[in-house]
Design an enzyme around this catalytic site. Structure first.
Site, PDB file in Angstrom:
ATOM      1  N   TYR A 173      15.413   7.064  31.431  1.00 42.50           N
ATOM      2  CA  TYR A 173      15.524   6.252  30.222  1.00 42.50           C
ATOM      3  C   TYR A 173      16.295   7.047  29.172  1.00 42.50           C
ATOM      4  O   TYR A 173      16.486   8.254  29.294  1.00 42.50           O
ATOM      5  CB  TYR A 173      14.152   5.859  29.674  1.00 42.50           C
ATOM      6  CG  TYR A 173      13.415   6.973  28.965  1.00 42.50           C
ATOM      7  CD1 TYR A 173      13.573   7.183  27.598  1.00 42.50           C
ATOM      8  CD2 TYR A 173      12.564   7.829  29.665  1.00 42.50           C
ATOM      9  CE1 TYR A 173      12.897   8.213  26.946  1.00 42.50           C
ATOM     10  CE2 TYR A 173      11.886   8.850  29.024  1.00 42.50           C
ATOM     11  CZ  TYR A 173      12.057   9.034  27.659  1.00 42.50           C
ATOM     12  OH  TYR A 173      11.398  10.062  27.017  1.00 42.50           O
ATOM     13  N   CYS A 174      16.740   6.337  28.132  1.00 40.17           N
ATOM     14  CA  CYS A 174      17.424   7.037  27.039  1.00 40.17           C
ATOM     15  C   CYS A 174      17.088   6.375  25.702  1.00 40.17           C
ATOM     16  O   CYS A 174      15.914   6.122  25.434  1.00 40.17           O
ATOM     17  CB  CYS A 174      18.921   7.160  27.281  1.00 40.17           C
ATOM     18  SG  CYS A 174      19.804   5.632  27.606  1.00 40.17           S
ATOM     19  N   ARG A 175      18.076   6.086  24.869  1.00 40.59           N
ATOM     20  CA  ARG A 175      17.809   5.674  23.481  1.00 40.59           C
ATOM     21  C   ARG A 175      17.292   4.253  23.365  1.00 40.59           C
ATOM     22  O   ARG A 175      16.454   3.961  22.517  1.00 40.59           O
ATOM     23  CB  ARG A 175      19.094   5.838  22.657  1.00 40.59           C
ATOM     24  CG  ARG A 175      19.500   7.285  22.490  1.00 40.59           C
ATOM     25  CD  ARG A 175      20.923   7.418  21.999  1.00 40.59           C
ATOM     26  NE  ARG A 175      21.265   8.821  21.786  1.00 40.59           N
ATOM     27  CZ  ARG A 175      22.499   9.296  21.824  1.00 40.59           C
ATOM     28  NH1 ARG A 175      23.516   8.479  22.075  1.00 40.59           N
ATOM     29  NH2 ARG A 175      22.721  10.578  21.624  1.00 40.59           N
ATOM     30  N   CYS A 179      21.754   1.788  25.996  1.00 41.09           N
ATOM     31  CA  CYS A 179      22.211   3.178  26.069  1.00 41.09           C
ATOM     32  C   CYS A 179      22.742   3.461  27.471  1.00 41.09           C
ATOM     33  O   CYS A 179      22.017   3.340  28.463  1.00 41.09           O
ATOM     34  CB  CYS A 179      21.057   4.120  25.732  1.00 41.09           C
ATOM     35  SG  CYS A 179      21.490   5.861  25.833  1.00 41.09           S
ATOM     36  N   ILE A 203      13.610   4.514  23.886  1.00 38.15           N
ATOM     37  CA  ILE A 203      12.762   4.919  22.769  1.00 38.15           C
ATOM     38  C   ILE A 203      12.768   3.875  21.655  1.00 38.15           C
ATOM     39  O   ILE A 203      11.750   3.664  20.987  1.00 38.15           O
ATOM     40  CB  ILE A 203      13.217   6.295  22.231  1.00 38.15           C
ATOM     41  CG1 ILE A 203      12.798   7.395  23.214  1.00 38.15           C
ATOM     42  CG2 ILE A 203      12.611   6.586  20.859  1.00 38.15           C
ATOM     43  CD1 ILE A 203      11.287   7.554  23.365  1.00 38.15           C
TER      44      ILE A 203
END
Length: 216
Positions: A173-175, A179, A203
């Site tokens: 996962y990322c932003r 993303c 996030i």
């Protein structure tokens, strides 16, 4: 004396502040943690003066807050509800505008990538069947990450594959949902023969829903 039109006109000022793609990018970055104007300008690819002007608009609309740190001005979201506002805006646009969905499919090609929901992720992680991988820059991970996630920034992933168990599914996962870092990470892992999937949320959505975020 103010009337309902005045009220809505004033509220509309917040909508106007959101009417620029670079400002939305900045809000997504600030959902990861506090940043200086210099960091924001560099990350979104703007000149310092242009980035400052966009941040001033967001500040006047009450979407970001500031504090001084030495000679620098640090920016942060004015509240967790701002992350929610950005997330809802993106979801509504994606759902009801075909052109937005078309651009998203072109930018984020998820063909051959399995998407994992947060409940499935947490259950698999708890049972030891999945490794949660945070592929954002290290400073963003330190500011707040999904509990139990391991930090391997995308730019380091190719050189650190040996640190990732070969017999465990990796969920990256990322932003946020838009993303590209996590998409690139999953494809890199798949190319190396690893079992890799993509967390539907980032996030941004995690904060939107008030879920626990752990700081390093």
């Amino acid at each position: 004396m103010a009337d309902k039109t005045d009220l809505y006109d004033t509220i509309a000022g917040t909508g106007k502040a959101l009417a620029h793609g670079k400002r939305l990018e900045m809000l997504e970055l600030l959902a990861q943690g506090e940043r200086s104007v210099q960091e924001l300008a560099r990350t979104v690819g703007l000149k310092l003066t242009t980035a400052s002007a966009h941040l001033q608009v967001l500040n006047e609309a009450g979407l970001v807050a500031t504090r001084r740190q030495g000679t620098s001005v640090m920016y942060r979201l004015a509240g967790e509800d701002v992350a929610g506002l950005l997330s809802v805006l993106c979801r509504v646009a994606d759902t009801h505008r075909a052109d937005v969905a078309a651009v998203r499919r072109t930018y984020l090609d998820n063909e051959g990538i399995r998407l994992v929901g947060r409940e499935e992720l947490m259950q698999a992680a708890t049972e030891g069947r999945a490794l949660v991988l945070d592929v954002r820059p290290a400073e963003e991970y330190a500011a707040g990450h999904v509990p139990g996630a391991v930090s391997v920034p995308l730019e380091e992933l190719a050189d650190r594959l040996a640190e990732i168990p070969a017999d465990t599914e990796v969920v990256a996962y990322c932003r946020g949902r838009y993303c590209v870092l996590s998409y690139d990470a999953v494809r890199l892992l798949q190319a190396s023969g690893r079992d890799a999937a993509l967390l539907e949320d980032g996030i941004l959505e995690w904060r939107r829903d008030g879920l626990l975020v752990t700081a390093a």
